[in-house]
Design a protein around this motif. Structure first.
Motif, PDB file in Angstrom:
ATOM      1  N   SER A  64     -53.655 -18.730  68.855  1.00 23.16           N
ATOM      2  CA  SER A  64     -52.530 -18.513  68.007  1.00 23.16           C
ATOM      3  C   SER A  64     -51.692 -17.643  68.826  1.00 23.16           C
ATOM      4  O   SER A  64     -52.202 -16.820  69.594  1.00 23.16           O
ATOM      5  CB  SER A  64     -52.784 -18.350  66.643  1.00 23.16           C
ATOM      6  N   LYS A  65     -50.205 -17.163  68.331  1.00 25.44           N
ATOM      7  CA  LYS A  65     -49.683 -16.198  68.940  1.00 25.44           C
ATOM      8  C   LYS A  65     -50.033 -14.857  68.658  1.00 25.44           C
ATOM      9  O   LYS A  65     -49.989 -14.164  69.389  1.00 25.44           O
ATOM     10  CB  LYS A  65     -48.163 -16.701  68.493  1.00 25.44           C
ATOM     11  N   GLU A  66     -50.577 -14.815  67.277  1.00 23.83           N
ATOM     12  CA  GLU A  66     -50.681 -13.522  66.994  1.00 23.83           C
ATOM     13  C   GLU A  66     -52.042 -13.111  67.476  1.00 23.83           C
ATOM     14  O   GLU A  66     -52.296 -11.879  68.130  1.00 23.83           O
ATOM     15  CB  GLU A  66     -51.117 -13.507  65.309  1.00 23.83           C
ATOM     16  N   VAL A  67     -52.987 -14.036  67.838  1.00 27.13           N
ATOM     17  CA  VAL A  67     -54.265 -13.323  68.555  1.00 27.13           C
ATOM     18  C   VAL A  67     -54.056 -13.138  70.090  1.00 27.13           C
ATOM     19  O   VAL A  67     -54.571 -12.200  70.365  1.00 27.13           O
ATOM     20  CB  VAL A  67     -55.217 -14.818  68.487  1.00 27.13           C
TER      21      VAL A  67
ATOM     22  N   ILE B  54     -46.820   1.015  71.594  1.00 34.17           N
ATOM     23  CA  ILE B  54     -45.804   0.248  72.079  1.00 34.17           C
ATOM     24  C   ILE B  54     -45.520  -0.912  71.095  1.00 34.17           C
ATOM     25  O   ILE B  54     -46.323  -1.127  70.206  1.00 34.17           O
ATOM     26  CB  ILE B  54     -46.741  -0.531  73.158  1.00 34.17           C
ATOM     27  N   ILE B  55     -44.228  -1.537  71.391  1.00 35.63           N
ATOM     28  CA  ILE B  55     -43.825  -2.569  70.166  1.00 35.63           C
ATOM     29  C   ILE B  55     -43.768  -3.916  71.397  1.00 35.63           C
ATOM     30  O   ILE B  55     -43.057  -3.948  72.114  1.00 35.63           O
ATOM     31  CB  ILE B  55     -42.408  -2.096  69.716  1.00 35.63           C
ATOM     32  N   LEU B  56     -44.437  -4.907  70.578  1.00 40.18           N
ATOM     33  CA  LEU B  56     -44.104  -6.138  71.497  1.00 40.18           C
ATOM     34  C   LEU B  56     -43.135  -7.159  70.747  1.00 40.18           C
ATOM     35  O   LEU B  56     -42.792  -6.977  69.563  1.00 40.18           O
ATOM     36  CB  LEU B  56     -45.623  -7.161  71.414  1.00 40.18           C
ATOM     37  N   ASP B  57     -42.428  -7.929  71.685  1.00 37.78           N
ATOM     38  CA  ASP B  57     -41.624  -8.871  71.364  1.00 37.78           C
ATOM     39  C   ASP B  57     -41.929 -10.136  70.899  1.00 37.78           C
ATOM     40  O   ASP B  57     -42.919 -10.786  71.982  1.00 37.78           O
ATOM     41  CB  ASP B  57     -40.389  -8.972  72.371  1.00 37.78           C
ATOM     42  N   PRO B  58     -42.030 -10.519  69.681  1.00 41.55           N
ATOM     43  CA  PRO B  58     -42.908 -11.793  69.487  1.00 41.55           C
ATOM     44  C   PRO B  58     -42.194 -13.082  70.064  1.00 41.55           C
ATOM     45  O   PRO B  58     -42.836 -13.973  70.242  1.00 41.55           O
ATOM     46  CB  PRO B  58     -42.871 -12.055  67.951  1.00 41.55           C
ATOM     47  N   GLU B  59     -40.824 -12.973  70.403  1.00 39.94           N
ATOM     48  CA  GLU B  59     -40.034 -14.157  70.800  1.00 39.94           C
ATOM     49  C   GLU B  59     -40.867 -14.485  72.249  1.00 39.94           C
ATOM     50  O   GLU B  59     -40.744 -15.603  72.862  1.00 39.94           O
ATOM     51  CB  GLU B  59     -38.999 -14.063  71.120  1.00 39.94           C
ATOM     52  N   ALA B  60     -41.242 -13.478  72.970  1.00 40.26           N
ATOM     53  CA  ALA B  60     -41.792 -13.740  74.485  1.00 40.26           C
ATOM     54  C   ALA B  60     -43.199 -14.395  74.304  1.00 40.26           C
ATOM     55  O   ALA B  60     -43.524 -14.945  75.377  1.00 40.26           O
ATOM     56  CB  ALA B  60     -42.006 -12.016  75.146  1.00 40.26           C
ATOM     57  N   PHE B  61     -43.713 -14.416  73.233  1.00 40.82           N
ATOM     58  CA  PHE B  61     -45.156 -15.040  73.222  1.00 40.82           C
ATOM     59  C   PHE B  61     -44.999 -16.727  72.616  1.00 40.82           C
ATOM     60  O   PHE B  61     -46.145 -17.166  72.344  1.00 40.82           O
ATOM     61  CB  PHE B  61     -46.071 -14.096  72.205  1.00 40.82           C
ATOM     62  N   GLU B  62     -43.875 -17.053  72.303  1.00 39.05           N
ATOM     63  CA  GLU B  62     -43.636 -18.382  71.746  1.00 39.05           C
ATOM     64  C   GLU B  62     -44.203 -19.514  73.039  1.00 39.05           C
ATOM     65  O   GLU B  62     -43.700 -19.170  74.166  1.00 39.05           O
ATOM     66  CB  GLU B  62     -42.393 -18.681  71.592  1.00 39.05           C
TER      67      GLU B  62
ATOM     68  N   GLY C 138     -51.465  -6.523  73.283  1.00 37.18           N
ATOM     69  CA  GLY C 138     -51.125  -5.255  72.967  1.00 37.18           C
ATOM     70  C   GLY C 138     -51.950  -4.235  72.826  1.00 37.18           C
ATOM     71  O   GLY C 138     -51.870  -3.040  73.356  1.00 37.18           O
ATOM     72  N   ASN C 139     -53.476  -4.621  72.861  1.00 39.79           N
ATOM     73  CA  ASN C 139     -54.671  -3.516  72.594  1.00 39.79           C
ATOM     74  C   ASN C 139     -54.834  -3.410  74.055  1.00 39.79           C
ATOM     75  O   ASN C 139     -55.057  -2.149  74.180  1.00 39.79           O
ATOM     76  CB  ASN C 139     -55.726  -4.197  71.684  1.00 39.79           C
TER      77      ASN C 139
ATOM     78  N   PRO D 138     -40.469  -1.733  63.372  1.00 40.08           N
ATOM     79  CA  PRO D 138     -41.664  -1.254  62.609  1.00 40.08           C
ATOM     80  C   PRO D 138     -42.931  -2.561  62.814  1.00 40.08           C
ATOM     81  O   PRO D 138     -43.902  -2.374  62.604  1.00 40.08           O
ATOM     82  CB  PRO D 138     -41.349  -1.419  61.291  1.00 40.08           C
ATOM     83  N   THR D 139     -42.566  -3.560  63.447  1.00 42.27           N
ATOM     84  CA  THR D 139     -43.502  -5.009  63.432  1.00 42.27           C
ATOM     85  C   THR D 139     -43.919  -4.888  64.764  1.00 42.27           C
ATOM     86  O   THR D 139     -43.482  -4.488  65.771  1.00 42.27           O
ATOM     87  CB  THR D 139     -42.913  -6.394  63.079  1.00 42.27           C
ATOM     88  N   TYR D 140     -45.275  -5.472  64.704  1.00 44.06           N
ATOM     89  CA  TYR D 140     -46.006  -5.645  66.294  1.00 44.06           C
ATOM     90  C   TYR D 140     -46.296  -4.134  66.877  1.00 44.06           C
ATOM     91  O   TYR D 140     -46.023  -4.344  68.287  1.00 44.06           O
ATOM     92  CB  TYR D 140     -45.448  -6.718  66.929  1.00 44.06           C
TER      93      TYR D 140
END
Length: 183
Positions: free
Chosen positions: A37-40, A123-131, A46-47, A103-105
């Motif tokens: 999944s995208k979150e995993v 760091i803050i990740l952009d979730p759109e880049a992981f689509e 990120g870590n 504040p997210t990711y």
């Protein structure tokens, strides 16, 4: 003979169809199976980035090198996956920052140098880049799997049935000696 009579089920067409269906299903499964999944993926990325960043910038945080940290933050935010980077000093005050701060990711870690807390990195990740996009190559490979599967199935059946192909020996009854007419 009409063309549709060639597709009557018999001993040879059923194994060929079964092998073709299995090969096609396996090929399509390998092409379209989603591994995670995208979150995993975001958590793993990120870590990994924040732990590497704390190890490499702990000296700059301890020495309070604002310019080096700002340059590092600018280089990191040039990546499409990273939306923002913030460096904090040991008192948890913002020391250097770059990019968008949402504040997210958010992923954070402590920078430690010789058993001393040098500061913190976030760091803050952009979730759109992981689509995941469906690339055109995947569609082309799907078409190739569908087109080549029957050929490969028939080839596999031909090779598996490649045993003894000689004509069988036919025994003929030996007729007894008959009297022949002699002239």
């Amino acid at each position: 003979m009409t063309w549709w009579k060639r597709f009557r089920p018999n001993k040879a067409t059923f194994p060929a169809a079964l092998v073709a269906a299995i090969l096609c299903s396996f090929g399509l499964f390998l092409l379209w199976f989603d591994t995670g999944s995208k979150e995993v993926e975001m958590d793993r990325y990120g870590n990994g980035i924040v732990s590497t960043l704390t190890q490499t910038t702990a000296g700059d945080l301890f020495d309070r090198e604002r310019i080096n940290l700002a340059l590092t933050a600018n280089h990191l935010t040039a990546n499409p996956e990273i939306a923002g980077v913030t460096f904090y000093d040991a008192e948890n005050e913002i020391f250097a920052t770059s990019g968008r701060q949402k504040p997210t990711y958010r992923y954070a870690a402590t920078a430690i140098l010789d058993d001393t807390t040098a500061g913190y990195v976030s760091i803050i990740l952009d979730p759109e880049a992981f689509e995941q996009q469906t690339p055109w190559l995947r569609g082309l490979l799907t078409l190739m799997v569908i087109m080549l599967t029957p050929v490969l199935a028939v080839l596999a059946l031909q090779l598996s049935a490649g045993g003894n192909r000689s004509l069988p020996i036919v025994s003929v009854r030996k007729e007894g000696n008959k009297a022949q007419a002699v002239y």
